[in-house]
Every structure is written in structure tokens, then in C-alpha cells.
Enzyme design. Structure first.
Site, mmCIF file in Angstrom:
data_model
loop_
_atom_site.group_PDB
_atom_site.id
_atom_site.type_symbol
_atom_site.label_atom_id
_atom_site.label_comp_id
_atom_site.label_asym_id
_atom_site.label_seq_id
_atom_site.Cartn_x
_atom_site.Cartn_y
_atom_site.Cartn_z
ATOM 1 N N SER A 170 0.844 -1.190 0.000
ATOM 2 C CA SER A 170 0.000 0.000 0.000
ATOM 3 C C SER A 170 0.877 1.236 0.000
ATOM 4 C CB SER A 170 -0.887 0.017 1.248
ATOM 5 O OG SER A 170 -1.527 1.267 1.415
ATOM 6 N N TYR A 196 0.053 -0.095 10.674
ATOM 7 C CA TYR A 196 -0.327 -0.500 9.323
ATOM 8 C C TYR A 196 0.800 -0.192 8.344
ATOM 9 C CZ TYR A 196 -2.818 -0.481 4.849
ATOM 10 O OH TYR A 196 -3.207 -0.704 3.543
#
Length: 334
Positions: A170, A196
Site C-alpha cells: 500500500s 499498518y
């Protein structure tokens, strides 16, 4: 936080002008390749990006095994897609990972494509049964262990023409490098976005090191940013306040700049491009976006694209590999 920003970086990290872009569909990104006779595994391949990845690979002729911890949900979602089978896999359960990998290897089939797609995002601080922080455990360590367990099947395919391992990362890797000294937030304040981001950086570093070790066996590895996609299960833990902080919603709760966002099918395009498009023949270890290799950008870049230096540092990738072996108890031999 050690981000090893000054070491030599991946020299292949530059665009190849693929001819694709932000609005390319998953089917278009395959470039017309016929995947008949190929076998693929897609983790989380029953929802969101994973479902569109499964669909595109299967429609191109591949036999796709969807690895999911929700068999009933997967069965309903996959109805009508040809050449698909299911397997039970929980990336937070080392026993489940071992069982899934052993069952596949015991079938004697080669594995041509492995898409490490499943993931979690922006959870409150939680730990698995080993005491490992959940983002790092599921997004990185679970896929590290799975890939290691499937290595005999990947080598079988690699020796007969090539295998690809695709890690869905990501642009969230911009949030954080990996803290090798404290991967599980035992000695620093927890931040769900840094957690994350750390796990997504780990996905990129894993692909970099796996490609270095696997290329001589015909195993090439890639990582990618799928794009901004709202219609996926990944956002299920986000509040409206989170979405406002991210610049997704305005103060009235309305979507900002809707044209920035992709459909799940468009989001899967880079996954399937990395998994099967011949344009990447002979390449590997690179981070991709919009169905092309991404630009490397500076650590202090404010641009909303590209890969940060802490995610493509080969020395850092090697150190993370060693830590991952220690934390999973697996010797990943290539």
C-alpha cells in the site's frame, strides 16, 4: 526508528511505460495472456480486490485456489467463477498456515502464482496468541510463513518456466518504516497508522529479498499499491473521523475528489499485472502502482505516489528477513 535510508537501493525501480494506468481494468492489465494450465493461490480472494484478482486470473484460464478463513462467505462470493477451489487459511494461526501449505504441496501441483492479498488495516492495538502485534503478524509474518511453506511448489513451477509471488502492499508504507528493534510496539506508543504502515513496508521489503533469493530458481517477486479504493472490507475498522483525517470525507461527511478513487476491479489491475503480464518477464523485486513500476521518491517527498527509500533498501530487507525467520521459527531456504 532505523530506516536504513542511505544504503544502495533497487536500481530497477523505474517505470517501464507499460501503456496502462490508473483506470486500467484487471482484465486489461493481463495483456491478453492465456493462463490455461497455470495454478494460482490468492489469499483473501473472495472479497474486494482479492475477488477481482481471482476473477481475472480464472477468466484468463488459471485454476485459482482461494485461501480464506471464512469458507461460507467465500463460497457465496465465488459462485459462478470458473476454475476456482477453496482452502481454509487463517494468517494469524501458524498451525492453519502450515496445514494449508502442506495440503497444497502434498497435492503434487506446481504453484505458478501466489498473490499475498489478504490484510487488515488501522485496528486498535491487539496481539495474537504469540504476543505479536496484529498488523505485522497478519500482513507480513503470516504471508512470510505461507510463502515458505509453499516453496516446494513455487520451485517446481519456477524450474519449469517461472513462478511469481505478489505482495499487496500500500501507499500506506509512506506512514512508517519498520522498527526492527520494536516490531510489536512493546517499547513505543502505539499508533494504528504506523502499525499498518510498518506492515506494508515489510511487504515491500519481503518481495525485494525474496526476489533476490528466488530469481535463480525462477521465482520472481513483486509488491504493489493497488490505489485508493473505498469499496473493500479493509476499511471496516475506520470511523468517519478516521476518513476525515485521511482526507476522504469533508466535514459534512461527503466524499472529497471522488475521481481519485478506483473500483475494486481497477484496484486489482496492478495485482494481476504483477502476477502474469509478460511485460515483467526478467524483472522482479520492484514495487508497482497503476500497472507499472513505481518511481522511487525521496524520504521527505510529499507526493502521493512512489516508493520511499526505507522500503527498497536491500540491507534492510535482509535484516527483516532474519527477524521474520526468528519470529516465525522458520528457516526459509532458497
Amino acid at each position: 526508528m532505523n530506516t536504513a535510508q542511505n544504503s544502495t537501493q533497487n536500481s530497477q525501480q523505474s517505470q517501464i511505460n507499460s501503456g496502462f494506468g490508473k483506470h486500467t481494468s484487471a482484465q486489461q492489465a493481463l495483456g491478453g495472456v492465456d493462463l490455461s494450465g497455470k495454478i494460482a493461490i490468492v489469499t483473501g480472494g473472495h472479497s474486494g480486490l482479492g475477488l477481482e484478482t481471482t476473477r481475472a486470473l480464472a477468466e484468463a484460464g488459471a485454476h485459482v485456489i482461494v485461501a480464506s478463513r471464512s469458507p461460507d462467505k467465500a463460497r457465496a462470493a465465488l459462485a459462478g467463477i470458473p476454475r476456482v477451489e477453496q482452502g481454509v487459511l487463517d494468517l494469524l494461526d501458524p498451525t492453519s498456515i502450515t496445514r494449508f501449505a502442506q495440503n497444497f504441496v502434498a497435492s503434487g501441483r506446481p504453484l505458478h502464482i501466489l498473490v499475498n492479498n489478504a490484510g487488515i488495516m488501522a485496528l486498535p492495538l491487539q496481539h495474537d496468541s504469540r504476543g505479536y502485534e496484529l498488523h505485522f503478524a497478519a500482513n507480513h509474518l503470516g504471508h512470510f510463513q505461507l510463502t515458505a511453506g509453499l516453496l516446494p511448489a513455487l520451485r517446481s513451477a519456477g524450474n519449469a518456466g517461472g513462478a511469481r509471488v505478489v505482495s499487496v502492499s500500500s501507499r500506506g508504507h509512506h506512514f512508517s518504516g519498520v522498527s526492527l528493534e520494536d516490531t510489536h510496539f512493546q517499547h513505543r506508543e502505539y499508533d494504528k497508522w504506523k502499525a499498518y504502515g510498518q506492515s506494508k513496508t515489510a511487504n515491500i521489503l519481503f518481495a525485494l529479498e525474496l526476489d533476490k533469493r528466488g530469481a535463480r530458481h525462477g521465482i520472481r517477486a513483486f509488491s504493489l499499491h493497488p490505489g485508493r479504493i473505498l469499496d473493500t472490507d479493509l476499511k471496516r475498522y475506520l470511523s468517519d473521523e478516521d476518513l476525515r483525517t485521511m482526507g476522504v470525507l469533508d466535514e459534512e461527511g461527503q466524499l472529497i475528489n471522488a475521481e481519485r478513487y478506483k473500483t475494486p476491479n481497477q484496484g486489482a489491475a496492478t495485482s494481476v499485472w504483477c502476477a502474469a503480464n509478460p511485460q515483467l518477464q526478467g524483472l522482479g523485486g520492484v514495487y508497482c502502482e497503476d500497472a507499472d513500476i513505481a518511481h522511487a521518491v525521496a524520504a521527505d517527498s510529499k507526493e502521493d505516489f512512489g516508493v520511499k527509500p526505507w522500503a527498497i533498501d536491500p540491507g534492510f530487507a535482509e535484516r527483516l528477513w532474519s527477524i521474520s525467520e526468528q519470529q516465525t521459527g522458520i528457516t526459509f531456504t532458497l
